[in-house]
Design a protein around this motif. Structure first.
Motif, PDB file in Angstrom:
ATOM      1  N   PRO A   1       6.165   3.998   6.299  1.00  0.00           N
ATOM      2  CA  PRO A   1       4.597   3.856   6.728  1.00  0.00           C
ATOM      3  C   PRO A   1       3.695   2.362   6.233  1.00  0.00           C
ATOM      4  N   SER A   2       4.367   1.997   5.244  1.00  0.00           N
ATOM      5  CA  SER A   2       4.118   0.871   4.731  1.00  0.00           C
ATOM      6  C   SER A   2       4.591  -1.086   5.310  1.00  0.00           C
ATOM      7  N   ILE A   3       5.425  -0.379   6.488  1.00  0.00           N
ATOM      8  CA  ILE A   3       5.619  -1.660   7.962  1.00  0.00           C
ATOM      9  C   ILE A   3       4.219  -1.847   7.734  1.00  0.00           C
TER      10      ILE A   3
ATOM     11  N   MET B   1       0.483  -1.364  -0.191  1.00  0.00           N
ATOM     12  CA  MET B   1      -0.357  -0.268  -0.095  1.00  0.00           C
ATOM     13  C   MET B   1       0.746   1.062   0.182  1.00  0.00           C
ATOM     14  N   ASP B   2       2.043   1.433  -0.623  1.00  0.00           N
ATOM     15  CA  ASP B   2       2.531   2.490  -0.673  1.00  0.00           C
ATOM     16  C   ASP B   2       1.681   3.990  -1.130  1.00  0.00           C
TER      17      ASP B   2
ATOM     18  N   LYS C   1       1.045  -7.057   8.325  1.00  0.00           N
ATOM     19  CA  LYS C   1      -0.190  -7.629   8.868  1.00  0.00           C
ATOM     20  C   LYS C   1       0.037  -8.857   7.269  1.00  0.00           C
ATOM     21  N   GLY C   2       0.819  -8.641   6.493  1.00  0.00           N
ATOM     22  CA  GLY C   2       0.728 -10.058   5.498  1.00  0.00           C
ATOM     23  C   GLY C   2       1.234 -11.114   6.398  1.00  0.00           C
TER      24      GLY C   2
ATOM     25  N   HIS D   1      11.908   1.482  -1.708  1.00  0.00           N
ATOM     26  CA  HIS D   1      11.667   0.434  -1.527  1.00  0.00           C
ATOM     27  C   HIS D   1      12.336  -0.195  -0.125  1.00  0.00           C
ATOM     28  N   ALA D   2      13.137   1.186   0.182  1.00  0.00           N
ATOM     29  CA  ALA D   2      14.234   0.249   1.366  1.00  0.00           C
ATOM     30  C   ALA D   2      13.885   1.259   2.370  1.00  0.00           C
ATOM     31  N   GLY D   3      13.475   2.510   2.007  1.00  0.00           N
ATOM     32  CA  GLY D   3      13.389   3.192   3.314  1.00  0.00           C
ATOM     33  C   GLY D   3      12.734   2.542   5.046  1.00  0.00           C
ATOM     34  N   GLY D   4      11.589   1.662   4.894  1.00  0.00           N
ATOM     35  CA  GLY D   4      11.496   0.992   5.977  1.00  0.00           C
ATOM     36  C   GLY D   4      11.623  -0.049   7.278  1.00  0.00           C
ATOM     37  N   ALA D   5      13.183  -0.094   5.993  1.00  0.00           N
ATOM     38  CA  ALA D   5      13.963  -0.787   5.521  1.00  0.00           C
ATOM     39  C   ALA D   5      14.775  -0.655   7.961  1.00  0.00           C
TER      40      ALA D   5
END
Length: 323
Positions: free
Chosen positions: A51-53, A24-25, A58-59, A82-86
């Motif tokens: 914000p996608s984490i 849900m990016d 959940k997935g 692609h990597a901001g939430g890592a």
């Protein structure tokens, strides 16, 4: 798989060992995905931005995966979508190690330049789209160079290929079991609609290089892939069609830029003019192929064409300075 198109947040089981979670990016369905490789060493490819984490977690919960069971988090490149939430995600994955390109390593350890670059592009929207961006400790990262491998099980060893063109800090990952390549953004974006699947290059700033992108596309052809796993979004088994379309549009984008970009105009004017030209070119083609002109896809395309125009104008400006 789920029905093609913009549908509710989904998990797709691509086969018995690879799943795709919709992250849900940008709050958009089927924009950016995380691939889950169910091997002995449980592996995730891409996290998207912070914000996608919650969507990723959940997935994973729906897949009955515990965060402490994750062994590897692979980032195709370090662009924030692609990597901001890592870094944020890693805090909850005590057993995980992040795999990153050698040119992305230091920026994941110290993301200050990534943050500054994103703020320059996205301005006031930065916080909503990307924050927080957390550093990753050096001891929790592994660099993979061109041709190096990562063993996930007795039957699966991934191979990493340096694939610049979209970004210099980009690698693609070959999975020998499915005969597929996780290509990040190097060979573009797949837009899925009920009418057809469409493929466009992603030429975002500031390391876009069309010649390098074509070299990567030729590598994918040479590998005779069964599948391409796109960062945006989903998998295709129609590999040659996808590569041909991306290469065709890349040539059209550059031709349109040569006609539109003027050395007498400012960077901002050139970006605005080119983004309009690219959007109109793509929209016209998609409508001719049956997509309704009111389709929500076109709102997303406006954003993508503006970002792609930024990368092309930046590339042409640098080339002009080199003369």
């Amino acid at each position: 798989m789920t029905k093609k198109g913009f549908v509710k947040m989904s998990i797709e089981h691509l086969d018995s060992r690879i799943s795709l979670v919709d992250l849900m990016d940008l709050s958009l369905k089927e924009r950016t995905g995380s691939y889950i490789i169910h091997e002995d060493a449980l592996t995730i490819i891409e996290t998207s931005a912070s914000p996608s984490i919650p969507h990723l977690k959940k997935g994973l919960s729906k897949l009955n995966i515990n965060l402490e069971d994750i062994q590897y988090i692979i980032l195709t490149h370090i662009h924030l979508d692609h990597a901001g939430g890592a870094g944020l995600f890693l805090e909850e994955c005590p057993s995980a190690t992040v795999i990153v390109h050698p040119k992305g390593y230091r920026h994941m350890n110290d993301p200050s330049r990534l943050i500054a670059g994103a703020k320059a592009v996205y301005g006031d929207d930065f916080e909503t789209l990307f924050a927080p961006i957390k550093p990753i400790p050096e001891e929790r990262m592994i660099v993979k160079n061109n041709g190096e491998t990562l063993k996930l099980s007795e039957t699966c060893t991934l191979t990493f290929y340096d694939t610049p063109g979209h970004a210099n800090h980009h690698f693609s990952i070959y999975d020998p079991v499915s005969g597929g390549m996780f290509t990040g953004d190097t060979c573009g974006i797949q837009y899925r609609t009920d009418e057809a699947d469409f493929y466009l290059p992603s030429t975002s700033p500031n390391q876009f290089n069309p010649d390098s992108m074509k070299v990567a596309i030729n590598l994918f052809r040479y590998k005779k892939l069964n599948r391409i796993y796109f960062g945006h979004y989903g998998m295709t088994e129609d590999v040659e069609h996808a590569l041909t379309k991306v290469e065709m549009w890349l040539n059209l984008f550059m031709e349109k830029a040569q006609q539109t970009v003027s050395p007498k105009a400012s960077m901002e004017e050139n970006v605005e003019n080119l983004s309009v030209e690219l959007f109109n070119l793509v929209k016209s083609s998609f409508i001719q192929q049956g997509v309704d002109q009111q389709h929500s896809l076109f709102k997303l395309l406006e954003l993508d064409m503006k970002v792609s125009a930024m990368g092309i104008v930046d590339y042409l400006t640098k080339k002009e300075k080199e003369k």
